[in-house]
Write an enzyme that holds these catalytic residues in place. Structure first.
Site, PDB file in Angstrom:
ATOM      1  CD  GLN A  99       5.295  -4.337   7.201  1.00 42.31           C
ATOM      2  OE1 GLN A  99       6.504  -4.561   7.262  1.00 42.31           O
ATOM      3  NE2 GLN A  99       4.817  -3.287   6.595  1.00 42.31           N
ATOM      4  CB  VAL A 101       0.118  -7.106   3.855  1.00 42.61           C
ATOM      5  CG1 VAL A 101       0.238  -6.579   2.433  1.00 42.61           C
ATOM      6  CG2 VAL A 101      -1.059  -8.070   3.974  1.00 42.61           C
ATOM      7  CG  HIS A 105      -0.565  -2.365   7.148  1.00 43.31           C
ATOM      8  ND1 HIS A 105       0.490  -3.119   6.671  1.00 43.31           N
ATOM      9  CD2 HIS A 105      -1.126  -3.102   8.131  1.00 43.31           C
ATOM     10  CE1 HIS A 105       0.549  -4.259   7.334  1.00 43.31           C
ATOM     11  NE2 HIS A 105      -0.423  -4.273   8.233  1.00 43.31           N
ATOM     12  CG  HIS A 107      -3.281  -2.644  12.396  1.00 45.58           C
ATOM     13  ND1 HIS A 107      -4.036  -3.718  11.995  1.00 45.58           N
ATOM     14  CD2 HIS A 107      -2.003  -2.908  12.018  1.00 45.58           C
ATOM     15  CE1 HIS A 107      -3.252  -4.598  11.391  1.00 45.58           C
ATOM     16  NE2 HIS A 107      -2.014  -4.125  11.390  1.00 45.58           N
TER      17      HIS A 107
END
Length: 148
Positions: A99, A101, A105, A107
């Protein structure tokens, strides 16, 4: 939501994007998510969908937020395919490992046949036996029974 007093979000680039504090090419922003083009896309149209609430992993996303979040992911996947004229899409999330960041999240990557990506991004293997596979399945079932 991002606050300057919250040290977990103070340096989070995705929280900054969600709060309009950092530039991004947004494609969707509402009360649940912000979706924007990945700055280093696999292909044009590669979108990141992030929850507005700062959570590092999927398992930290409150249960009430899961449905609304993934409804937006589903919507973005369709839009990416249509907008980019893609035959399909790859939808994936890392959870802790890989990961880049530390803000959960997903993609959404437009895909076409012979686009250069080969299945998953890592080598696939097989279980050594049916017994090994059953043992692994049992470990996951036990973890689910213990609170998952």
């Amino acid at each position: 939501m991002r606050t300057t007093q919250d040290p977990s979000t103070a340096d989070c680039v995705f929280c900054a994007i969600a709060a309009d504090g950092a530039p991004a090419h947004r494609v969707l922003a509402d009360d649940a998510v912000v979706a924007f083009l990945d700055a280093r896309p696999l292909f044009p149209g590669h979108v990141l969908v992030v929850p507005r609430r700062h959570v590092v992993t999927l398992t930290e996303l409150p249960e009430a937020d899961v449905g609304p979040f993934f409804a937006r992911v589903r919507r973005i996947a369709g839009a990416v395919e249509r907008g980019m004229g893609a035959a399909g899409s790859f939808v994936a999330a890392n959870n802790k490992v890989s990961q880049s960041v530390p803000h959960f999240h997903v993609h959404v990557v437009p895909r076409n046949r012979k686009d250069g990506l080969r299945g998953f991004f890592w080598p696939r293997t097989r279980y050594a036996s049916e017994a090994e596979a059953e043992g692994v399945a049992e470990r996951v079932r036990a973890a689910l029974a213990d609170g998952g």
